[in-house]
Scaffold this motif. Structure first.
Motif, PDB file in Angstrom:
ATOM      1  N   ARG A 154       0.823  -1.200   0.000  1.00 39.14           N
ATOM      2  CA  ARG A 154       0.000   0.000   0.000  1.00 39.14           C
ATOM      3  C   ARG A 154       0.861   1.256   0.000  1.00 39.14           C
ATOM      4  NH1 ARG A 154      -2.661   1.949   5.101  1.00 39.14           N
ATOM      5  NH2 ARG A 154      -0.985   0.663   5.667  1.00 39.14           N
ATOM      6  N   ASP A 178      -3.416   5.221  -7.241  1.00 37.15           N
ATOM      7  CA  ASP A 178      -4.740   4.627  -7.203  1.00 37.15           C
ATOM      8  C   ASP A 178      -5.783   5.715  -6.975  1.00 37.15           C
ATOM      9  OD1 ASP A 178      -4.226   5.207  -4.586  1.00 37.15           O
ATOM     10  OD2 ASP A 178      -4.649   3.213  -3.810  1.00 37.15           O
ATOM     11  N   GLU A 179      -7.042   5.333  -7.035  1.00 39.70           N
ATOM     12  CA  GLU A 179      -8.116   6.316  -6.948  1.00 39.70           C
ATOM     13  C   GLU A 179      -8.253   6.918  -5.550  1.00 39.70           C
ATOM     14  OE1 GLU A 179      -9.575   2.313  -5.945  1.00 39.70           O
ATOM     15  OE2 GLU A 179      -8.634   3.068  -7.744  1.00 39.70           O
ATOM     16  N   ASN A 180      -7.648   6.296  -4.552  1.00 43.18           N
ATOM     17  CA  ASN A 180      -7.771   6.805  -3.186  1.00 43.18           C
ATOM     18  C   ASN A 180      -6.624   7.723  -2.792  1.00 43.18           C
ATOM     19  OD1 ASN A 180     -10.137   5.396  -2.764  1.00 43.18           O
ATOM     20  ND2 ASN A 180      -9.066   3.557  -2.129  1.00 43.18           N
ATOM     21  N   SER A 181      -5.679   7.961  -3.692  1.00 43.72           N
ATOM     22  CA  SER A 181      -4.557   8.821  -3.342  1.00 43.72           C
ATOM     23  C   SER A 181      -4.719  10.202  -3.972  1.00 43.72           C
ATOM     24  CB  SER A 181      -3.234   8.197  -3.779  1.00 43.72           C
ATOM     25  OG  SER A 181      -3.154   8.148  -5.178  1.00 43.72           O
ATOM     26  N   SER A 182      -4.048  11.150  -3.372  1.00 39.33           N
ATOM     27  CA  SER A 182      -4.120  12.531  -3.833  1.00 39.33           C
ATOM     28  C   SER A 182      -3.284  12.718  -5.097  1.00 39.33           C
ATOM     29  CB  SER A 182      -3.599  13.452  -2.731  1.00 39.33           C
ATOM     30  OG  SER A 182      -3.512  14.767  -3.182  1.00 39.33           O
ATOM     31  N   ASN A 230      -8.856  16.941   1.000  1.00 38.51           N
ATOM     32  CA  ASN A 230      -9.943  15.978   0.845  1.00 38.51           C
ATOM     33  C   ASN A 230      -9.751  14.731   1.695  1.00 38.51           C
ATOM     34  OD1 ASN A 230     -11.212  17.603  -1.080  1.00 38.51           O
ATOM     35  ND2 ASN A 230      -9.908  16.762  -2.700  1.00 38.51           N
ATOM     36  N   LYS A 277      -7.295  12.611   1.358  1.00 41.66           N
ATOM     37  CA  LYS A 277      -6.614  11.559   0.596  1.00 41.66           C
ATOM     38  C   LYS A 277      -5.119  11.612   0.886  1.00 41.66           C
ATOM     39  CE  LYS A 277      -9.862  11.435  -3.232  1.00 41.66           C
ATOM     40  NZ  LYS A 277     -10.000  11.507  -4.693  1.00 41.66           N
ATOM     41  N   LYS A 331       0.726  10.257  -1.850  1.00 35.79           N
ATOM     42  CA  LYS A 331       1.656   9.156  -2.058  1.00 35.79           C
ATOM     43  C   LYS A 331       2.622   9.387  -3.219  1.00 35.79           C
ATOM     44  CE  LYS A 331      -1.653   5.540  -0.917  1.00 35.79           C
ATOM     45  NZ  LYS A 331      -2.191   4.280  -1.428  1.00 35.79           N
TER      46      LYS A 331
END
Length: 119
Positions: free
Chosen positions: A40, A46-50, A112, A114, A117
């Motif tokens: 991770r 990925d869609e969950n990272s800023s 937000n 997020k 990364k």
């Protein structure tokens, strides 16, 4: 679901060998041996990272942290304004050094929520 490269038989993702012909299934051995936490932390985009960059946030925190530049970059406008107002006290410099360490370790989040990364 994937297919055997030798016989074309469908195989499940958990199989190490093809049940039909016995061909060894190639896997990504580099990430197979990693823990889920390390996977991770090392995977970005990925869609969950800023979409923000950690390196830009680090440079801003190091050189312009006294005026809250990294806060503005990460979208935290209110805390950036507070740091600009109190820059003469030296407290924002201490806060930005702590923020620098947090960004460096990968724990920074944008406005937000997020995680930042991407290098």
């Amino acid at each position: 679901m994937s297919y055997c490269s030798k016989c074309g038989q469908s195989i499940s993702d958990n199989d190490k060998f093809c049940p039909s012909c016995g061909q060894k299934i190639k896997t990504d051995s580099f990430t197979d041996n990693m823990s889920t936490d390390l996977k991770r932390m090392t995977t970005a985009g990925d869609e969950n990272s800023s979409p923000k960059s950690r390196i830009i946030a680090l440079v801003l925190a190091w050189f312009f942290g006294w005026c809250g530049a990294e806060q503005f970059y990460l979208g935290k406008i209110a805390s950036g304004i507070v740091m600009v107002i109190f820059f003469w006290t030296g407290i924002p410099a201490i806060v930005s050094f702590i923020q620098f360490i947090i960004i460096l370790c990968g724990g920074a989040v944008d406005s937000n929520g997020k995680p930042v990364k991407n290098w």
